[in-house]
Design a protein around this motif. Structure first.
Motif, PDB file in Angstrom:
ATOM      1  N   SER A 240       5.693  11.615   9.453  1.00 13.24           N
ATOM      2  CA  SER A 240       4.926  10.738   8.555  1.00 13.24           C
ATOM      3  C   SER A 240       4.070  11.616   7.655  1.00 13.24           C
ATOM      4  CB  SER A 240       4.050   9.741   9.322  1.00 13.24           C
ATOM      5  OG  SER A 240       2.811  10.311   9.660  1.00 13.24           O
ATOM      6  N   SER A 241       3.556  11.016   6.596  1.00 12.96           N
ATOM      7  CA  SER A 241       2.751  11.762   5.622  1.00 12.96           C
ATOM      8  C   SER A 241       1.515  12.379   6.253  1.00 12.96           C
ATOM      9  CB  SER A 241       2.317  10.836   4.494  1.00 12.96           C
ATOM     10  OG  SER A 241       3.436  10.476   3.745  1.00 12.96           O
TER      11      SER A 241
ATOM     12  N   ARG B 277       8.274   4.550  -4.557  1.00 13.04           N
ATOM     13  CA  ARG B 277       8.286   3.632  -3.408  1.00 13.04           C
ATOM     14  C   ARG B 277       7.285   2.494  -3.616  1.00 13.04           C
ATOM     15  NH1 ARG B 277       7.338   5.943   2.543  1.00 13.04           N
ATOM     16  NH2 ARG B 277       5.192   6.078   1.767  1.00 13.04           N
TER      17      ARG B 277
ATOM     18  N   GLY C  22      10.883   6.636   4.435  1.00 14.64           N
ATOM     19  CA  GLY C  22       9.791   7.615   4.540  1.00 14.64           C
ATOM     20  C   GLY C  22       9.956   8.755   3.546  1.00 14.64           C
ATOM     21  N   ILE C  23       8.849   9.176   2.974  1.00 13.09           N
ATOM     22  CA  ILE C  23       8.886  10.315   2.055  1.00 13.09           C
ATOM     23  C   ILE C  23       9.090  11.597   2.876  1.00 13.09           C
ATOM     24  CG2 ILE C  23       7.640  11.564   0.242  1.00 13.09           C
ATOM     25  CD1 ILE C  23       8.367   8.609  -0.510  1.00 13.09           C
ATOM     26  N   THR C  24       8.454  11.683   4.030  1.00 10.04           N
ATOM     27  CA  THR C  24       8.629  12.849   4.898  1.00 10.04           C
ATOM     28  C   THR C  24      10.059  12.886   5.454  1.00 10.04           C
ATOM     29  OG1 THR C  24       6.383  12.240   5.575  1.00 10.04           O
ATOM     30  CG2 THR C  24       7.340  14.194   6.608  1.00 10.04           C
TER      31      THR C  24
ATOM     32  N   ALA D  26       6.257   2.753  14.980  1.00 12.80           N
ATOM     33  CA  ALA D  26       5.348   1.718  14.488  1.00 12.80           C
ATOM     34  C   ALA D  26       4.640   2.178  13.212  1.00 12.80           C
ATOM     35  CB  ALA D  26       4.325   1.353  15.572  1.00 12.80           C
ATOM     36  N   ALA D  27       4.463   3.497  13.034  1.00 15.41           N
ATOM     37  CA  ALA D  27       3.838   4.028  11.807  1.00 15.41           C
ATOM     38  C   ALA D  27       4.469   5.371  11.429  1.00 15.41           C
ATOM     39  CB  ALA D  27       2.335   4.178  11.996  1.00 15.41           C
ATOM     40  N   SER D  28       5.771   5.516  11.669  1.00 14.97           N
ATOM     41  CA  SER D  28       6.430   6.803  11.416  1.00 14.97           C
ATOM     42  C   SER D  28       7.944   6.608  11.387  1.00 14.97           C
ATOM     43  CB  SER D  28       6.085   7.782  12.550  1.00 14.97           C
ATOM     44  OG  SER D  28       6.545   7.256  13.793  1.00 14.97           O
ATOM     45  N   ASN D  29       8.661   7.628  10.923  1.00 11.87           N
ATOM     46  CA  ASN D  29      10.118   7.643  11.078  1.00 11.87           C
ATOM     47  C   ASN D  29      10.471   8.535  12.265  1.00 11.87           C
ATOM     48  OD1 ASN D  29      10.028   7.419   7.664  1.00 11.87           O
ATOM     49  ND2 ASN D  29      11.361   6.037   8.789  1.00 11.87           N
TER      50      ASN D  29
ATOM     51  N   LYS E   4       6.345  -1.630   1.927  1.00 12.41           N
ATOM     52  CA  LYS E   4       5.143  -1.121   2.605  1.00 12.41           C
ATOM     53  C   LYS E   4       4.037  -2.156   2.433  1.00 12.41           C
ATOM     54  CE  LYS E   4       3.080   3.465   3.353  1.00 12.41           C
ATOM     55  NZ  LYS E   4       3.212   3.502   4.800  1.00 12.41           N
TER      56      LYS E   4
ATOM     57  N   LEU F 109      11.050   1.693   6.897  1.00 12.70           N
ATOM     58  CA  LEU F 109      10.396   2.195   5.692  1.00 12.70           C
ATOM     59  C   LEU F 109      11.116   3.471   5.244  1.00 12.70           C
ATOM     60  CD1 LEU F 109       7.789   1.625   3.933  1.00 12.70           C
ATOM     61  CD2 LEU F 109       6.913   3.676   5.039  1.00 12.70           C
TER      62      LEU F 109
ATOM     63  N   TYR G  66       0.827  -1.198   0.000  1.00 13.94           N
ATOM     64  CA  TYR G  66       0.000   0.000   0.000  1.00 13.94           C
ATOM     65  C   TYR G  66       0.867   1.255   0.000  1.00 13.94           C
ATOM     66  CZ  TYR G  66       0.795   0.963   5.021  1.00 13.94           C
ATOM     67  OH  TYR G  66       1.364   1.274   6.225  1.00 13.94           O
TER      68      TYR G  66
ATOM     69  N   GLU H 104      12.640   2.829  13.629  1.00 13.91           N
ATOM     70  CA  GLU H 104      11.634   3.839  13.273  1.00 13.91           C
ATOM     71  C   GLU H 104      10.499   3.756  14.285  1.00 13.91           C
ATOM     72  OE1 GLU H 104       9.784   2.937   9.471  1.00 13.91           O
ATOM     73  OE2 GLU H 104       9.882   0.789   9.851  1.00 13.91           O
TER      74      GLU H 104
HETATM   75  N1  PDD Z   1       2.745   5.271   7.627  1.00 20.26           N
HETATM   76  N2  PDD Z   1       7.490   4.017   8.915  1.00 20.26           N
HETATM   77  C1  PDD Z   1       6.339   3.311   8.956  1.00 20.26           C
HETATM   78  C2  PDD Z   1       6.347   1.942   9.541  1.00 20.26           C
HETATM   79  C3  PDD Z   1       5.148   3.884   8.465  1.00 20.26           C
HETATM   80  O1  PDD Z   1       3.999   3.185   8.505  1.00 20.26           O
HETATM   81  C4  PDD Z   1       5.170   5.210   7.950  1.00 20.26           C
HETATM   82  C5  PDD Z   1       3.948   5.893   7.411  1.00 20.26           C
HETATM   83  C6  PDD Z   1       6.396   5.908   7.924  1.00 20.26           C
HETATM   84  C7  PDD Z   1       6.514   7.299   7.376  1.00 20.26           C
HETATM   85  O2  PDD Z   1       6.555   7.314   5.972  1.00 20.26           O
HETATM   86  P1  PDD Z   1       5.983   8.546   5.145  1.00 20.26           P
HETATM   87  O3  PDD Z   1       6.716   9.740   5.593  1.00 20.26           O
HETATM   88  O4  PDD Z   1       6.291   8.192   3.733  1.00 20.26           O
HETATM   89  O5  PDD Z   1       4.511   8.648   5.423  1.00 20.26           O
HETATM   90  C8  PDD Z   1       7.533   5.272   8.405  1.00 20.26           C
HETATM   91  C9  PDD Z   1       1.542   5.711   6.965  1.00 20.26           C
HETATM   92  C10 PDD Z   1       1.253   7.161   7.101  1.00 20.26           C
HETATM   93  C11 PDD Z   1       0.402   4.789   7.356  1.00 20.26           C
HETATM   94  O6  PDD Z   1       0.644   3.591   7.388  1.00 20.26           O
HETATM   95  O7  PDD Z   1      -0.718   5.257   7.590  1.00 20.26           O
END
Ligand code: PDD
Length: 283
Positions: free
Chosen positions: A238-239, A49, A201-203, A177-180, A143, A199, A30, A175
């Protein structure tokens, strides 16, 4: 309105067969793409990505970048709100349950939801995080939709009213769990290097580009658990959350317990960058 396998429809009408490999095996990937002023932010980077994730699970990309771009444009137009976030999801399709790859078309699902800025309160006072052992697989650069470890790790934070769980593998930061995660020590911004353990991360990339362009001292290198605990500042990216200050870690204040100067500087630069991007570019 959502997009499912070639059609736009209200989400209530969207149905997926129970034998979809996303449902049965979590066999898919995703992307989450922020949209500001109806324009996808860093679209090419997100699509690159996505290609990396598809390659990682050996699934053919169903569309070219131009086709993705056109599809997302249509979906954004069909949904309310200037700022949205796109959730794009591809699975290996519907087939009789068997681990081996089937020869069937993939399932392609895209939805867009309103993108709300992080609560002002969290930017002013900062957020709490906890730490935990990173017990995920070793292809965290993909991802993948199979997010059970991330779900369990993130819930550990939610259970104690924290916003994120910061993950440590073999004594080093990976990182969230859902962010850097970035760490600041003595005015130096520290970022763990990209690898199969996190991951890309784009951010995260935007933050490092902004640091480089604005003479902010930074280093991309392994960050130890000791350094996390002795940090002056911790930043989450994160995005959907952009840049957020973490001011409490495992119940203890980070630095002086308030969002620091590195956070304010990067947050302002990020907002300016977003604004210029939206004025001058289409992605
Ligand atoms: N998650 N690491 C993990 C495990 C992530 O799930 C995410 C983002 C990031 C940050 O990546 P980016 O900057 O590209 O959003 C790092 C998204 C927002 C989500 O799963 O909802």
């Amino acid at each position: 309105m959502i997009y499912l396998n070639g059609k736009f429809m209200p989400i209530e009408e969207a149905c997926i067969p129970v034998l979809d490999r996303g449902f049965i095996f979590g066999d898919g990937v995703y992307e989450v793409i922020p949209v500001y002023s109806r324009k996808p932010f860093r679209l090419i980077e997100h699509l690159n990505r996505l290609q990396h994730s598809l390659d990682g699970i050996r699934l053919k990309n169903p569309f070219s970048n131009d086709e993705w771009s056109h599809l997302l444009e249509q979906l954004i137009a069909k949904n309310d709100g200037e700022d949205q976030y796109i959730y794009l999801h591809i699975t290996r399709g519907v087939a009789k349950r068997d681990h081996a790859f089937p020869q069937v078309p993939p399932t392609i699902f895209i939805m867009s939801n309103p993108l709300l800025p992080p609560p002002a309160e969290l930017l002013v006072s900062g957020a709490s995080a906890i730490t935990a052992t990173d017990n995920r697989w070793i292809r965290c650069d993909v991802k993948a939709i199979s997010l059970l470890p991330n779900v369990l790790l993130r819930q550990m934070a939610v259970d104690v009213q924290a916003v994120e769980t910061i993950l440590i593998r073999d004594g080093f930061l990976t990182e969230g769990a859902a962010s850097n995660i970035f760490v600041v020590k003595d005015k130096m911004l520290l970022a763990p290097p990209k690898s199969h353990l996190m991951l890309p991360g784009i951010t995260y990339d935007v933050v490092l580009e902004l640091a480089a362009a604005n003479q902010i001292a930074h280093e991309v290198r392994e960050v130890s658990e000791t350094e996390i605990r002795a940090a002056d500042e911790i930043l989450l990216t994160s995005s959907t959350k952009e840049i957020m200050p973490i001011t409490k870690l495992d119940g203890k204040p980070v630095g002086n317990g308030k969002p620091g100067t590195m956070f304010s500087q990067l947050h302002d630069l990020y907002q300016q960058y977003k604004a210029t991007r939206m004025r001058g570019f289409s992605s």
